[in-house]
Design a protein around this motif. Structure first.
Motif, short mmCIF file in Angstrom:
data_model
loop_
_atom_site.label_atom_id
_atom_site.label_comp_id
_atom_site.label_asym_id
_atom_site.label_seq_id
_atom_site.Cartn_x
_atom_site.Cartn_y
_atom_site.Cartn_z
N ASN A 10 0.91 -1.12 0.05
CA ASN A 10 0.03 -0.01 -0.01
C ASN A 10 0.80 1.13 -0.01
N MET A 21 -2.81 4.12 -3.17
CA MET A 21 -2.58 3.11 -4.32
C MET A 21 -2.07 1.90 -3.58
N THR A 22 -3.08 0.89 -3.72
CA THR A 22 -2.70 -0.58 -3.47
C THR A 22 -2.44 -1.48 -4.52
N ARG A 23 -1.42 -2.29 -4.37
CA ARG A 23 -0.60 -3.31 -5.48
C ARG A 23 -0.81 -4.20 -5.24
N TRP A 40 -11.90 -5.80 -6.65
CA TRP A 40 -11.29 -5.00 -5.63
C TRP A 40 -12.56 -4.54 -4.74
N GLU A 57 -0.03 -8.64 -12.27
CA GLU A 57 -0.21 -7.46 -11.49
C GLU A 57 -1.31 -6.53 -11.60
N THR A 58 -1.75 -5.98 -10.69
CA THR A 58 -2.75 -5.04 -10.89
C THR A 58 -2.63 -4.04 -9.65
N ASN A 59 -3.27 -2.63 -9.93
CA ASN A 59 -3.31 -1.61 -8.92
C ASN A 59 -4.83 -1.14 -8.61
N ILE A 61 -6.49 2.33 -6.97
CA ILE A 61 -6.36 3.56 -6.55
C ILE A 61 -7.63 4.16 -5.96
#
Length: 400
Positions: A10, A21-23, A40, A57-59, A61
């Protein structure tokens, strides 16, 4: 899918009103699967749901408001077509109502032994706001400082997420450094932050002196070390024979002492052999340490010949005093006898020697009679002269 793992991290937010922004990064995905979906959501808010099609991989916000102040949880779940749940994970996000502020203190000469203890002198005090989402990137930030010794500072600057001041402490003691930070966010809200830290200023160890520099073999001696510095002070002694000062566990004596009040220590030690010894003393307080290396010369005891000479001199002195005493005693006795003989001169000079002798012979005649009380001998016309008591007559007559 048993080995699949979803790791989350985070970034942010700084305060409410800011974004975070959490990854999510997924590893060990089985081969042949590329149609992956991530869903999410925040806490139990159904309006926060978001679907992201990605592979590994994903983000995510998300903008937080003042209703989210405190601890929140961000969830993510991995699906495969047609929406088959594979695995979920979550991470905690904390939303602040104030600016997170951090303060650090460093000595200007470099790193010190501890982060909260420093020697007398100048230190660097650094303050920075924690703004991972760059919420205050274009804001004016104001820092107000108090150093704990009745000094203060004020700094204002745009984009100043960090600021450093130098301050000199001239007195030892414990100090509390406090910093207030303030800024206006892009949402026109005013934010404040407070930080503080406690430090200790010590006088470092200087002027180390070890005494004495010589001693006698097999005789206890007090080794003393004195110095300047703030107590408590630990002293570590290393003593080894020889002047090379090569210390090893087998031939080295190691002793530790502590003085709670002064930079001073006394060590009673006995050197078993004569020669040169190396003594290393390290004095340490919470502000640092100082090492002193010194050499001690240990002498053998006095030789027997010298001891005999001293003993002979003592005997001569004693005999001399004894002879003086004997001579003094004899002189005193002789003086006393003279004084007894002088007793005769207390008699007044007889005017008629025959009359005086007649009185004496008459008294002797009476003496031979068996009287219990003997009459005293009176010579002269005055009774205050020449009086001899009855119990003293025999000796006095012969003495006369």
């Amino acid at each position: 899918w048993e080995d699949l793992n979803i790791a989350m991290s985070n970034l942010g937010p700084t305060v409410y009103g800011a974004n975070s922004m959490t990854r999510a990064i997924t590893t060990n995905i089985p081969s042949g699967y590329d149609n992956l979906f991530y869903i999410w959501h925040v806490n139990d808010d159904i309006f926060s749901f978001r679907i992201d099609r990605a592979y590994n991989e994903t983000n995510f916000i998300y903008q937080w408001d003042n209703d989210d102040i405190g601890i929140n949880k961000v969830h993510v779940c991995l699906f495969v077509k047609p929406f088959i749940l594979i695995k979920c994970n979550s991470t905690m996000v904390f939303v602040n109502d104030h600016i997170p502020v951090n303060v650090q203190v460093q000595h200007t000469s470099g790193l010190w032994l501890k982060t909260d203890i420093f020697p007398l002198g100048t230190v660097n005090i650094t303050c920075n706001i924690i703004d991972p989402s760059a919420f205050f990137a274009n804001s004016t930030v104001t820092y107000r400082w108090t150093s704990g010794d009745k000094h203060g500072y004020l700094n204002t600057s745009i984009n100043a997420t960090s600021w450093t001041v130098q301050h000199e402490y001239i007195t030892t003691g414990h100090y509390s450094i406090k910093i207030n930070a303030s800024a206006t966010g892009p949402n026109s809200a005013n934010y404040f932050g407070i930080a503080s830290t406690n430090i200790t200023i010590y006088e470092p160890i200087t002027g180390l002196i070890v005494e004495p520099n010589k001693a006698i073999e097999n005789r206890p001696i007090n080794l003393t070390v004195s110095c300047n510095g703030t107590a408590p002070v630990y002293f570590e002694w290393f003593i080894t024979r020889g002047d090379s000062c090569q210390f090893d566990d087998q031939n080295t004596t190691r002793i530790t002492t502590l003085n709670e009040d002064l930079c001073f220590s006394v060590l009673q030690y006995t050197f078993n052999y004569s020669g040169i010894y190396c003594v290393n003393v390290t004095a340490m307080n919470l502000g640092g340490g100082h090492l002193l290396k010194s050499l001690l010369h240990i002498n053998a005891p006095a030789s027997p010949a010298i001891t005999a000479t001293v003993a002979a001199a003592i005997i001569v002195v004693v005999i001399s005093l004894l002879l003086i005493y004997i001579m003094y005693t004899q002189s005193t006795t002789r003086k006393q006898r003279i004084e007894v003989a002088n007793f005769d001169y207390l008699f007044p000079p007889p005017q008629d020697e025959r009359t005086t002798f007649r009185k004496f012979t008459d008294w002797l005649t009476k003496r031979n009679q068996n009287y219990t009380d003997r009459q005293p001998l009176i010579l002269g016309n005055d009774s205050n002269y020449g009086s001899i008591g009855g119990g003293q007559l025999d000796n006095n007559v012969y003495e006369l």
